[in-house]
Design an enzyme around this catalytic site. Structure first.
Site, PDB file in Angstrom:
ATOM      1  CG  HIS A 139      -1.847  -1.106   1.374  1.00 28.92           C
ATOM      2  ND1 HIS A 139      -1.902  -1.920   2.482  1.00 28.92           N
ATOM      3  CD2 HIS A 139      -2.796  -1.580   0.522  1.00 28.92           C
ATOM      4  CE1 HIS A 139      -2.837  -2.828   2.318  1.00 28.92           C
ATOM      5  NE2 HIS A 139      -3.399  -2.655   1.132  1.00 28.92           N
ATOM      6  CE  LYS A 158     -11.505  -7.345   2.323  1.00 30.94           C
ATOM      7  NZ  LYS A 158     -10.203  -6.730   1.980  1.00 30.94           N
ATOM      8  NE  ARG A 208      -3.197  -6.861  -4.934  1.00 30.12           N
ATOM      9  CZ  ARG A 208      -3.831  -7.555  -4.027  1.00 30.12           C
ATOM     10  NH1 ARG A 208      -3.183  -8.043  -2.997  1.00 30.12           N
ATOM     11  NH2 ARG A 208      -5.140  -7.763  -4.109  1.00 30.12           N
ATOM     12  CB  SER A 248      -4.117  -7.278   4.527  1.00 35.29           C
ATOM     13  OG  SER A 248      -3.733  -5.993   4.081  1.00 35.29           O
TER      14      SER A 248
HETATM   15  N1  COA Z   1      -0.283  -3.966  -1.911  1.00 34.70           N
HETATM   16  C1  COA Z   1      -0.608  -4.942  -1.086  1.00 34.70           C
HETATM   17  N2  COA Z   1      -1.861  -5.391  -0.920  1.00 34.70           N
HETATM   18  C2  COA Z   1      -2.807  -4.770  -1.628  1.00 34.70           C
HETATM   19  C3  COA Z   1      -2.532  -3.731  -2.515  1.00 34.70           C
HETATM   20  C4  COA Z   1      -1.200  -3.323  -2.648  1.00 34.70           C
HETATM   21  N3  COA Z   1      -0.844  -2.351  -3.450  1.00 34.70           N
HETATM   22  N4  COA Z   1      -3.695  -3.334  -3.061  1.00 34.70           N
HETATM   23  C5  COA Z   1      -4.649  -4.094  -2.568  1.00 34.70           C
HETATM   24  N5  COA Z   1      -4.107  -4.970  -1.678  1.00 34.70           N
HETATM   25  C6  COA Z   1      -4.810  -6.018  -0.942  1.00 34.70           C
HETATM   26  C7  COA Z   1      -5.341  -5.588   0.385  1.00 34.70           C
HETATM   27  O1  COA Z   1      -4.385  -5.780   1.401  1.00 34.70           O
HETATM   28  C8  COA Z   1      -6.522  -6.525   0.530  1.00 34.70           C
HETATM   29  O2  COA Z   1      -6.083  -7.756   0.986  1.00 34.70           O
HETATM   30  P1  COA Z   1      -7.042  -8.739   1.794  1.00 34.70           P
HETATM   31  O3  COA Z   1      -8.315  -8.877   1.012  1.00 34.70           O
HETATM   32  O4  COA Z   1      -6.239  -9.958   1.866  1.00 34.70           O
HETATM   33  O5  COA Z   1      -7.282  -8.099   3.127  1.00 34.70           O
HETATM   34  C9  COA Z   1      -7.034  -6.699  -0.906  1.00 34.70           C
HETATM   35  O6  COA Z   1      -5.940  -6.376  -1.712  1.00 34.70           O
HETATM   36  C10 COA Z   1      -8.152  -5.774  -1.281  1.00 34.70           C
HETATM   37  O7  COA Z   1      -8.020  -4.649  -0.505  1.00 34.70           O
HETATM   38  P2  COA Z   1      -8.545  -3.205  -0.662  1.00 34.70           P
HETATM   39  O8  COA Z   1      -7.796  -2.500  -1.723  1.00 34.70           O
HETATM   40  O9  COA Z   1      -8.478  -2.595   0.690  1.00 34.70           O
HETATM   41  O10 COA Z   1      -9.977  -3.395  -1.170  1.00 34.70           O
HETATM   42  P3  COA Z   1     -11.215  -3.816  -0.344  1.00 34.70           P
HETATM   43  O11 COA Z   1     -12.018  -4.629  -1.269  1.00 34.70           O
HETATM   44  O12 COA Z   1     -10.913  -4.378   0.982  1.00 34.70           O
HETATM   45  O13 COA Z   1     -11.895  -2.422  -0.028  1.00 34.70           O
HETATM   46  C11 COA Z   1     -12.887  -0.340  -0.491  1.00 34.70           C
HETATM   47  C12 COA Z   1     -12.198  -1.556  -1.024  1.00 34.70           C
HETATM   48  C13 COA Z   1     -12.770  -0.158   0.987  1.00 34.70           C
HETATM   49  C14 COA Z   1     -12.248   0.828  -1.157  1.00 34.70           C
HETATM   50  C15 COA Z   1     -14.331  -0.443  -0.914  1.00 34.70           C
HETATM   51  O14 COA Z   1     -14.872  -1.630  -0.401  1.00 34.70           O
HETATM   52  C16 COA Z   1     -15.136   0.730  -0.444  1.00 34.70           C
HETATM   53  O15 COA Z   1     -15.018   1.794  -0.960  1.00 34.70           O
HETATM   54  N6  COA Z   1     -16.016   0.500   0.548  1.00 34.70           N
HETATM   55  C17 COA Z   1     -16.956   1.502   1.010  1.00 34.70           C
HETATM   56  C18 COA Z   1     -18.368   1.121   0.562  1.00 34.70           C
HETATM   57  C19 COA Z   1     -18.475   1.324  -0.946  1.00 34.70           C
HETATM   58  O16 COA Z   1     -18.529   2.442  -1.426  1.00 34.70           O
HETATM   59  N7  COA Z   1     -18.493   0.214  -1.688  1.00 34.70           N
HETATM   60  C20 COA Z   1     -18.463   0.278  -3.148  1.00 34.70           C
HETATM   61  C21 COA Z   1     -19.803   0.326  -3.757  1.00 34.70           C
HETATM   62  S1  COA Z   1     -20.717  -1.135  -3.403  1.00 34.70           S
END
Ligand code: COA
Length: 159
Positions: free
Chosen positions: A18, A42, A91, A129
């Protein structure tokens, strides 16, 4: 360079992957809001408060980054902060499929929102993560993936 962008995520917890995306984004935009979602769907290891705390600690060296927790749709958060650019990282192909839908759903709710995708540096593109937490559960070394303080917190939480 005065454009603002939001880098949203769950950050459970924030990793070097990140931070790689964030640091590169600070070279492109004047200000970045690192938006930490409550991600109620989650099962997170750390609470929103803890994730925000870790993110603040890890981004202290970046003057143009602000860390804020949020518990709403990302488009509503973006609207409130008068930002229409989201940063996401890709990724792999499977990330792309998810991101494609995420970007379109967001555009459905806010038609001027743009999503910019960055590729993490290759050595960090295999981590997530949950993978890191899995390595920790088996006592693996986390030093290549996240800071020592966060690694300690993960090991404490697991024990
Ligand atoms: N390096 C390392 N890991 C990375 C990464 C990077 N550059 N980019 C993404 N990841 C990993 C994260 O660690 C995470 O791992 P995990 O699933 O094992 O915990 C995974 O990729 C996805 O993570 P993230 O980018 O945080 O996406 P997410 O799906 O958890 O969350 C939000 C995305 C929070 C932005 C999104 O759900 C959101 O905006 N939520 C608010 C409600 C909303 O508006 N929803 C959308 C409309 S329905």
């Amino acid at each position: 360079m005065n454009k603002k962008a939001i880098y949203p995520g769950t950050f459970d917890p924030i990793t070097y992957g990140h931070l790689n995306i964030l640091e590169r984004s600070t070279m492109i935009f004047g200000k970045i809001i690192l938006a930490v979602s409550d991600s109620i769907s989650k099962k997170t290891m750390f609470s929103l408060k803890e994730r925000v705390f870790f993110a603040k600690e890890e981004t202290k060296h970046l003057d143009n980054v602000e860390v804020i927790g949020f518990s709403e749709l990302i488009v509503n958060f973006a609207y409130k902060h008068r930002v229409n650019i989201l940063i996401r990282s890709i990724r792999s192909i499977s990330d792309f499929e998810y991101e494609y839908k995420f970007a379109h759903v967001n555009q459905y709710f806010m038609n001027n929102i743009e999503t910019i995708f960055l590729l993490p540096s290759p050595r960090l593109s295999i981590i997530s993560s949950s993978l890191i937490k899995e390595i920790a559960r088996y006592g693996g070394n986390l030093s290549s993936f996240l800071s020592e303080n966060i690694a300690k917190a993960i090991f404490q939480r697991i024990s």
